[in-house]
Design a protein around this motif. Structure first.
Motif, PDB file in Angstrom:
ATOM      1  N   ILE A 135      -5.869   0.468  10.659  1.00 40.52           N
ATOM      2  CA  ILE A 135      -6.622  -0.698  10.186  1.00 40.52           C
ATOM      3  C   ILE A 135      -6.687  -1.759  11.277  1.00 40.52           C
ATOM      4  O   ILE A 135      -7.752  -2.344  11.537  1.00 40.52           O
ATOM      5  CB  ILE A 135      -5.989  -1.265   8.907  1.00 40.52           C
ATOM      6  N   LEU A 194     -13.525   0.381   5.487  1.00 43.19           N
ATOM      7  CA  LEU A 194     -12.136   0.668   5.160  1.00 43.19           C
ATOM      8  C   LEU A 194     -12.105   1.579   3.942  1.00 43.19           C
ATOM      9  O   LEU A 194     -12.381   1.150   2.819  1.00 43.19           O
ATOM     10  CB  LEU A 194     -11.378  -0.636   4.873  1.00 43.19           C
ATOM     11  N   PRO A 241      -7.966   1.689   2.110  1.00 39.16           N
ATOM     12  CA  PRO A 241      -7.015   1.199   3.110  1.00 39.16           C
ATOM     13  C   PRO A 241      -5.630   0.869   2.578  1.00 39.16           C
ATOM     14  O   PRO A 241      -4.684   0.756   3.362  1.00 39.16           O
ATOM     15  CB  PRO A 241      -7.707  -0.069   3.638  1.00 39.16           C
ATOM     16  N   VAL A 291      -3.223  -6.572   3.881  1.00 41.14           N
ATOM     17  CA  VAL A 291      -4.525  -5.957   4.130  1.00 41.14           C
ATOM     18  C   VAL A 291      -5.623  -6.713   3.390  1.00 41.14           C
ATOM     19  O   VAL A 291      -6.691  -7.012   3.956  1.00 41.14           O
ATOM     20  CB  VAL A 291      -4.520  -4.472   3.715  1.00 41.14           C
TER      21      VAL A 291
END
Length: 256
Positions: free
Chosen positions: A162, A175, A178, A190
């Motif tokens: 990431i 993503l 993720p 995140v």
């Protein structure tokens, strides 16, 4: 957010079949600079195929892709990267025998200065410093920047993948699930990073099965079902029940 008139990335009537299976069946998609769009759908809805097509990893049977309003041919991940499109796939695409910094700069290595660079040596200290900065922005901790990533936990590998995508994305970052391998604290980091990236003008496509995460972080939600976009909904004006209904076909949401 104020939505510009032209999407940074747009897909029109994408089709892709695998034998007798129509993974994409006239699918549309659009996202604007600085926007977080959640792409959701049940298993087999076409999400992964859509992401691979828009990131240059999969050829289409038909359809059109536009970047900043102009048609583009995303015939390779390199072509996508040249436009500032980065992707974190579920398999992470890390080289397990390389360390975190080497993975962060894979294909973008920084040569050492002077004669050492001309001899093929890399500027390892700078790459480690910039890798650490990217991980710090994510709020991630990895065991070591010099150990092979194959020896690290799934969560640490996820964080590296990431951080790499976010560090290099200038236009759009995809993503794909993720937070799937992350704990509570890393997941929080995140989600916070996704908003920070969008606030800096980068468009974020967030693919997730977690409806609470979708509702929290997305500006809009686009729903795929049986290879087609069946709904586009503003996250603040919808509910988890409506999203699930659109995914299953029980209800039809507002389309763009």
């Amino acid at each position: 957010m104020t939505t510009p008139q032209t999407p940074i990335l747009e897909a029109r009537a994408l089709t892709r079949s695998f034998g007798n299976v129509r993974a994409l069946d006239g699918a549309d998609f659009d996202i604007y600079p600085g926007e977080v769009v959640a792409l959701i759908g049940d298993n087999g809805a076409g999400k992964s195929t859509m992401v691979k097509a828009l990131s240059g990893s999969l050829a289409l049977d038909s359809g059109e892709i536009l970047f900043n309003g102009s048609p583009v041919d995303l015939d390779s991940p390199t072509a996508a990267a040249d436009l500032g499109i980065e992707t974190v796939f579920q398999d992470l695409a890390l080289a397990p025998h390389l360390n975190a910094a080497q993975n962060m700069f894979l294909g973008r290595e920084k040569p050492a200065k002077g004669i050492l660079g001309r001899l093929g040596f890399m500027d390892a200290p700078t790459m480690r410093k910039e890798s650490q900065a990217a991980l710090d922005m994510l709020g991630a901790t990895v065991r070591s920047l010099t150990d092979p990533v194959g020896a690290m936990s799934g969560g640490q590998q996820q964080a590296i993948a990431i951080a790499r995508a976010v560090a290099w994305a200038k236009g759009v970052v995809f993503l794909d699930e993720p937070t799937a391998a992350l704990g509570v604290v890393q997941t929080r980091n995140v989600l916070d990073t996704i908003r920070r990236v969008a606030d800096n003008g980068v468009a974020v496509v967030f693919i997730s099965h977690s409806m609470p995460h979708v509702m929290e972080v997305a500006d809009r939600v686009q729903v795929l079902r049986m290879g087609k976009r069946v709904a586009t909904l503003e996250a603040k004006k919808t509910s988890m029940e409506e999203l699930v209904g659109a995914m299953t076909g029980a209800t039809v949401g507002a389309t763009s």
